[in-house]
Design an enzyme around this catalytic site. Structure first.
Site, PDB file in Angstrom:
ATOM      1  N   ASP A  34       0.828  -1.201   0.000  1.00 34.19           N
ATOM      2  CA  ASP A  34       0.000   0.000   0.000  1.00 34.19           C
ATOM      3  C   ASP A  34       0.866   1.256   0.000  1.00 34.19           C
ATOM      4  OD1 ASP A  34      -2.317   1.452   0.029  1.00 34.19           O
ATOM      5  OD2 ASP A  34      -2.719   1.200   2.161  1.00 34.19           O
ATOM      6  N   GLY A  37       0.327   5.210  -4.678  1.00 36.43           N
ATOM      7  CA  GLY A  37      -0.249   6.465  -5.147  1.00 36.43           C
ATOM      8  C   GLY A  37       0.192   7.656  -4.318  1.00 36.43           C
ATOM      9  N   HIS A  51       3.476   3.078  -8.777  1.00 33.74           N
ATOM     10  CA  HIS A  51       3.373   1.639  -9.024  1.00 33.74           C
ATOM     11  C   HIS A  51       4.656   1.103  -9.671  1.00 33.74           C
ATOM     12  CE1 HIS A  51      -0.788   1.593  -7.803  1.00 33.74           C
ATOM     13  NE2 HIS A  51      -1.107   2.512  -8.703  1.00 33.74           N
ATOM     14  N   ARG A  85     -11.523   1.707  -9.893  1.00 29.41           N
ATOM     15  CA  ARG A  85     -10.648   2.851 -10.137  1.00 29.41           C
ATOM     16  C   ARG A  85     -10.861   3.391 -11.556  1.00 29.41           C
ATOM     17  NH1 ARG A  85      -4.735   1.596  -7.325  1.00 29.41           N
ATOM     18  NH2 ARG A  85      -5.538   1.279  -5.203  1.00 29.41           N
ATOM     19  N   LEU A 145      11.176 -20.619  -4.411  1.00 32.27           N
ATOM     20  CA  LEU A 145      10.274 -19.652  -3.777  1.00 32.27           C
ATOM     21  C   LEU A 145       8.944 -19.713  -4.505  1.00 32.27           C
ATOM     22  CD1 LEU A 145       9.629 -17.228  -1.878  1.00 32.27           C
ATOM     23  CD2 LEU A 145      10.467 -15.733  -3.712  1.00 32.27           C
ATOM     24  N   ARG A 202       1.718  -4.891   6.219  1.00 25.53           N
ATOM     25  CA  ARG A 202       1.005  -3.864   5.451  1.00 25.53           C
ATOM     26  C   ARG A 202       1.751  -2.551   5.586  1.00 25.53           C
ATOM     27  NH1 ARG A 202      -5.228  -2.503   4.216  1.00 25.53           N
ATOM     28  NH2 ARG A 202      -4.793  -0.682   2.936  1.00 25.53           N
ATOM     29  N   GLU A 221       0.654 -13.330  12.361  1.00 27.89           N
ATOM     30  CA  GLU A 221       1.154 -12.133  13.042  1.00 27.89           C
ATOM     31  C   GLU A 221       1.054 -10.944  12.084  1.00 27.89           C
ATOM     32  OE1 GLU A 221       2.130 -11.902  16.235  1.00 27.89           O
ATOM     33  OE2 GLU A 221       1.570 -14.014  16.464  1.00 27.89           O
TER      34      GLU A 221
END
Length: 260
Positions: A34, A37, A51, A85, A145, A202, A221
């Site tokens: 996040d 923008g 982005h 959007r 991965l 986040r 967590e």
């Protein structure tokens, strides 16, 4: 939640890395990326610039997971709500997705990264979906991965899709209601072959999970940082992992000392 750094005496990245206990690293890290923008707006740049810069943070997260042996990384790239959007921004994001896959696919293969997506990806534009499917096919055999990208994703939609799958299975196998348990539900989730995330990160200071992995995050967590995603690089990732290792994960149990 990590607050902004204060003071100038900060440990180096090497010192932070030395603090990590390899036995206590998460097996699966999920990230809500996040702040792209806001990063761009703060620099008087178009939102798509944020982005683009955020892709560098994706590369950094992949590199760190590979270096530390973290086997699974899931990133929230485009939610179902993001379809609301403005069309120009959506088109730019889809173009950026295609550009990322066209330029990074060979590197992912060299690194042993399996790329795949979760979500209602059939909603993606045809060209973007073709790039996604090609990358999934060409990396399907890799396992150093597991990079999972949530595209056109919603946690509630995932649960609805799981229920639909169970209902279809019930008709075929004549299942009874009591046959449905948490293990069965897990088998019908998009992430059925991955462990639940140990750590959710986040960025940007928001402290909510925004319809992301609602079932899977039951005992995850949570780590919230004010750092915007384009600025979330190696140091920030190390700080998140160090804090994770300091948490006591009880999974609903109560631990008592021997002397009590």
């Amino acid at each position: 939640m990590r607050l902004p750094d204060s003071g100038t005496d900060q440990p180096s990245e090497a010192e932070l890395t030395a603090k990590l206990d390899p036995d206590l690293l998460p097996k699966h890290v999920a990230i809500i990326m996040d702040g792209n923008g806001r990063w761009a707006e703060a620099r008087s740049l178009p939102r798509i610039a944020g982005h683009r810069e955020g892709i560098k943070s994706v590369r950094e997260a992949i590199t760190i997971c590979l270096e530390l042996g973290i086997p699974a990384l899931t990133i929230y790239a485009f939610s179902q709500e993001n379809w609301n959007r403005p069309a120009p921004e959506i088109n730019s994001l889809m173009g950026l997705l295609e550009h990322y896959l066209s330029t990074e696919r060979n590197k992912l293969i060299e690194q042993g990264v399996r790329f795949r997506t979760i979500g209602r990806t059939e909603s993606l534009p045809t060209s973007a979906l073709q790039w996604v499917r090609a990358a999934e096919h060409e990396t399907a055999h890799l396992d150093k991965l597991h990079l999972t990208v949530a595209l056109s994703y919603g946690g509630r939609a995932e649960i609805v899709d799981a229920i639909r799958g169970i209902v279809r299975e019930a008709y075929d196998r004549k299942m009874q209601a009591d046959d449905i348990d948490e293990s069965l539900v897990h088998q019908f989730l998009y992430t059925h072959d991955l462990p639940d995330p140990d750590l959710l990160i986040r960025t940007s200071g928001e402290t909510r999970i925004s319809n992301f992995l609602l079932w899977q995050l039951a005992y995850t967590e949570l780590y919230f940082t004010p750092t915007l995603w384009p600025d979330f690089r190696r140091r920030e990732m190390l700080l998140a992992l160090i804090e994770f290792q300091g948490r006591e994960r009880r999974f609903g149990r109560v631990f008592t000392s021997l002397s009590s």
